[in-house]
Design an enzyme around this catalytic site. Structure first.
Site, PDB file in Angstrom:
ATOM      1  N   HIS A  68      -8.360  50.865   7.177  1.00 45.28           N
ATOM      2  CA  HIS A  68      -9.047  51.503   6.054  1.00 45.28           C
ATOM      3  C   HIS A  68      -9.035  50.662   4.792  1.00 45.28           C
ATOM      4  O   HIS A  68      -9.736  50.988   3.825  1.00 45.28           O
ATOM      5  CB  HIS A  68      -8.409  52.867   5.773  1.00 45.28           C
ATOM      6  CG  HIS A  68      -6.984  52.761   5.308  1.00 45.28           C
ATOM      7  ND1 HIS A  68      -5.957  52.408   6.153  1.00 45.28           N
ATOM      8  CD2 HIS A  68      -6.426  52.956   4.094  1.00 45.28           C
ATOM      9  CE1 HIS A  68      -4.822  52.383   5.478  1.00 45.28           C
ATOM     10  NE2 HIS A  68      -5.073  52.711   4.227  1.00 45.28           N
ATOM     11  N   ASP A  69      -8.236  49.582   4.773  1.00 46.92           N
ATOM     12  CA  ASP A  69      -8.145  48.719   3.599  1.00 46.92           C
ATOM     13  C   ASP A  69      -8.872  47.390   3.764  1.00 46.92           C
ATOM     14  O   ASP A  69      -8.857  46.558   2.853  1.00 46.92           O
ATOM     15  CB  ASP A  69      -6.673  48.425   3.265  1.00 46.92           C
ATOM     16  CG  ASP A  69      -5.968  49.595   2.627  1.00 46.92           C
ATOM     17  OD1 ASP A  69      -6.646  50.413   1.979  1.00 46.92           O
ATOM     18  OD2 ASP A  69      -4.732  49.696   2.775  1.00 46.92           O
TER      19      ASP A  69
ATOM     20  N   GLU B 112       4.251  49.594   7.115  1.00 47.79           N
ATOM     21  CA  GLU B 112       3.263  48.728   6.473  1.00 47.79           C
ATOM     22  C   GLU B 112       4.000  47.934   5.405  1.00 47.79           C
ATOM     23  O   GLU B 112       4.613  48.500   4.498  1.00 47.79           O
ATOM     24  CB  GLU B 112       2.140  49.545   5.832  1.00 47.79           C
ATOM     25  CG  GLU B 112       1.044  48.635   5.271  1.00 47.79           C
ATOM     26  CD  GLU B 112       0.242  49.279   4.141  1.00 47.79           C
ATOM     27  OE1 GLU B 112      -0.927  48.870   3.965  1.00 47.79           O
ATOM     28  OE2 GLU B 112       0.770  50.150   3.427  1.00 47.79           O
TER      29      GLU B 112
ATOM     30  N   ASP C  89       3.476  53.870   4.509  1.00 45.79           N
ATOM     31  CA  ASP C  89       2.656  53.097   3.581  1.00 45.79           C
ATOM     32  C   ASP C  89       3.538  52.251   2.654  1.00 45.79           C
ATOM     33  O   ASP C  89       4.494  52.762   2.059  1.00 45.79           O
ATOM     34  CB  ASP C  89       1.802  54.069   2.763  1.00 45.79           C
ATOM     35  CG  ASP C  89       0.791  53.379   1.886  1.00 45.79           C
ATOM     36  OD1 ASP C  89      -0.160  52.784   2.425  1.00 45.79           O
ATOM     37  OD2 ASP C  89       0.956  53.443   0.650  1.00 45.79           O
TER      38      ASP C  89
ATOM     39  N   ASP D 254       0.601  59.445   8.516  1.00 43.57           N
ATOM     40  CA  ASP D 254       0.755  58.470   7.443  1.00 43.57           C
ATOM     41  C   ASP D 254       1.672  59.065   6.384  1.00 43.57           C
ATOM     42  O   ASP D 254       1.425  60.161   5.877  1.00 43.57           O
ATOM     43  CB  ASP D 254      -0.618  58.166   6.828  1.00 43.57           C
ATOM     44  CG  ASP D 254      -0.751  56.733   6.366  1.00 43.57           C
ATOM     45  OD1 ASP D 254       0.234  56.218   5.806  1.00 43.57           O
ATOM     46  OD2 ASP D 254      -1.824  56.136   6.552  1.00 43.57           O
TER      47      ASP D 254
END
Length: 578
Positions: free
Chosen positions: A352-353, A280, A221, A113
């Site tokens: 995770h969000d 993302e 990200d 990430d």
């Protein structure tokens, strides 16, 4: 350059000539919550390495590792203080090397990430940047004076009216230099200034560092935020809002295609191994995604978009509304058709969000197991690269927290504080958090029914989901009818049935409020995918039903009285040739 497409050129492929990530399934690990090897209550790299046989048994191809870099942990590692080291909480660079070696030995790859829109305010770059208006790194971040005619540091004096995603204004005042810095997220996450070529060069060096250590790719990200309208104009204040909406000025900003093509040219293209780069991209449109992922443009391999997980709430994620399955089908089908001739999409329910999908979109009670299986079936049979988030393969549900003190997520804690300060009922806000908080996805991975769910021998950083007594990995692996083994079958299909990866997509029954039905076809092989999004048995009313009554059942139990009858929350995949 801006939005102009680069000249067509070859695409990175593996030895078989296939873009390897098209047939792959990705498993996301949230390191803090996956497996703790040293008993300090926080997951770590050695813990992940100790569980690689579990991932190999599941059959996944790629491990996506959420941030493990040195960080003050203001946003659980998405505030990076050093891009080329490992936070001692998670281990060492040697532990990372061991993880890479363990994955490669099992035929799996590692995707790191990267958080390149912003750093931590404790990163040496920002420490230098805020030290003086004359510092060489001052322009590595977005610094601006306050509004004309207003005293710096007073409410409303910010350079513009943008709001932060984590509540409050998107600008923080620095008393030492008398200016503001931009932070779209936490005030401890200042935004990097990609307009400065020295910033981009430094970030590209970071990517080379990890590729040289054997990493196979990156999940980037909020990467479509890195290009901003340099005028930084005020945004519209929507009804009920306190701050302006700046997203039109940084969602896929004016130089984003130039930046991503440069990144590919400078880092990815010269690399000697096939890689996978995932962007993302909150707010990305389908047309933008086609450009981002068009192989001829050489930008990124696939997008991670959010349209389908924004259908069950109003303007704010906290204001939940019932999901209309017809809207969900229309959204996913539009992306399937829109990216059919070029580009590629990521497929996911969980990460995770996001709160847990079986609680959010289905039934986490009596029908939890068939509902979790059905969600997996529907998702994995689409065209794109599926992502499995840790615990999803167990049918893990949302957790249960009683008090605000039980939550750890900065977004949740800030929302509660701001809403209660504005006069909202604390119990109503807690109810919102229980349903939609990111902490639902961040509870420890339940490995067994022992103390602390087998996650740690110490006190976990966040409480385990109380369901671990019955929903855990050991029980799932031992049960041949579990959600885990269902996911194994879905992953196997992607590896063995070319139609799953390459086939055409056709949505059927678009106006049915309870059934999700579509076909995938490649040459003479056709699949019929069925999902019952309701707690009632349902017959599938197809005009050509007779063609499917004797079809092979690839996934699910044979229907009763025929293949087109589904039980509550049941999914099924039928195959016919010719």
């Amino acid at each position: 350059m801006n939005d102009a497409a680069p000249a067509p050129s070859s695409v990175d492929v593996d030895r078989s000539g296939e873009q390897w990530w098209k047939t792959a399934v990705v498993y996301q690990v949230y390191p803090r919550s996956f497996a703790d090897s040293d008993g300090d209550g926080v997951g770590d790299l050695a813990g992940i390495t100790s569980r690689l046989d579990y991932l190999a048994q599941l059959g996944v191809d790629v491990l996506w590792l959420s941030p493990v870099y040195p960080s003050p942990q203001d946003d659980n590692g998405y505030d990076v203080a050093d891009y080329t080291d490992i936070d001692p909480t998670f281990g060492t660079l040697a532990d990372l090397d061991d993880l890479v070696e363990g994955l490669h030995a099992r035929g799996m790859k590692l995707v790191m990430d990267l958080v390149f829109n912003h750093s931590s305010d404790e990163h040496p770059w920002f420490v230098a940047s805020r030290s003086s208006v004359e510092d060489p790194k001052r322009d590595w971040y977005w610094w601006r004076p306050g509004r004309d005619g207003m005293a710096p540091g007073t409410p409303g004096a910010e350079p513009n009216n943008w709001g932060s995603f984590f509540s409050g204004p998107a600008w923080a005042f620095d008393e030492a230099t008398g200016e503001y810095y931009l932070h779209l997220f936490s005030r401890k996450q200042p935004d990097l200034n990609w307009e400065n070529p020295a910033v981009r060069a430094a970030l590209y060096d970071v990517m080379r560092f990890w590729l040289d250590r054997g990493v196979d790719g990156f999940r980037m990200d909020v990467v479509n935020f890195v290009s901003k309208d340099t005028a930084l104009p005020d945004g519209i204040v929507h009804p009920g809002g306190r701050y302006g909406d700046g997203s039109p000025y940084f969602f896929s900003g004016p130089r984003i295609h130039e930046f991503l093509h440069e990144l590919h040219r400078e880092v990815i293209a010269p690399h000697d191994r096939p890689t996978m780069v995932v962007g993302e991209m909150p707010g990305v449109t389908l047309e933008e995604a086609r450009r981002f992922t068009d192989p001829a443009r050489r930008e990124i391999d696939m997008v991670f978009q959010f349209e389908h997980v924004q259908l069950d709430h109003e303007a704010s994620k906290w204001d939940a509304i019932p999901l209309d399955l017809r809207e969900l089908k229309a959204s996913l089908a539009r992306w399937q058709v829109g990216l059919a001739d070029r580009g590629w999409n990521s497929l996911y329910w969980n990460n995770h969000d996001q709160p847990r999908a079986v609680s959010r979109f289905a039934d986490d009670g009596d029908h939890r197991v068939p509902a979790a299986k059905m969600l997996g079936t529907v998702l994995h049979l689409h065209r794109g690269t599926p992502y499995v988030y840790q615990g999803e393969e167990l049918g893990l549900t949302n957790t249960s927290f009683d008090r605000i003190e039980d939550f750890r997520d900065i977004e949740s804690v800030n929302h509660y504080a701001e809403a209660v300060a504005d006069g909202a009922d604390p119990e109503r806000i807690l109810a919102q958090l229980r349903e939609r908080s990111r902490d639902n996805a961040r509870t420890p991975m339940p490995w067994d029914d022992g103390p602390q769910a087998g996650f740690t021998t110490g006190e976990p950083w966040i409480a385990p989901n109380p369901t671990f007594a019955t929903i855990n990995a050991r029980a799932a692996v031992d049960d041949p009818d579990s959600v885990f083994h269902h996911y194994r079958r879905l992953i196997e299909l992607r590896h063995t049935e070319p139609v799953v990866v390459h086939g055409d997509f056709t949505l059927l029954l678009p106006d049915d409020a309870h059934l999700y039905v579509f076909t995938r076809r490649l040459d003479d092989v056709e699949l019929l995918v069925l999902g019952n999004f309701s707690g009632q048995p349902r017959d599938v009313p197809l005009e050509d039903a007779r063609r499917w009554r004797d079809a092979e059942v690839l996934v699910g139990e044979p229907g009763t009285p025929d293949q087109l009858h589904l039980g509550p929350w049941e999914g099924r995949v039928l195959r016919r040739a010719g």
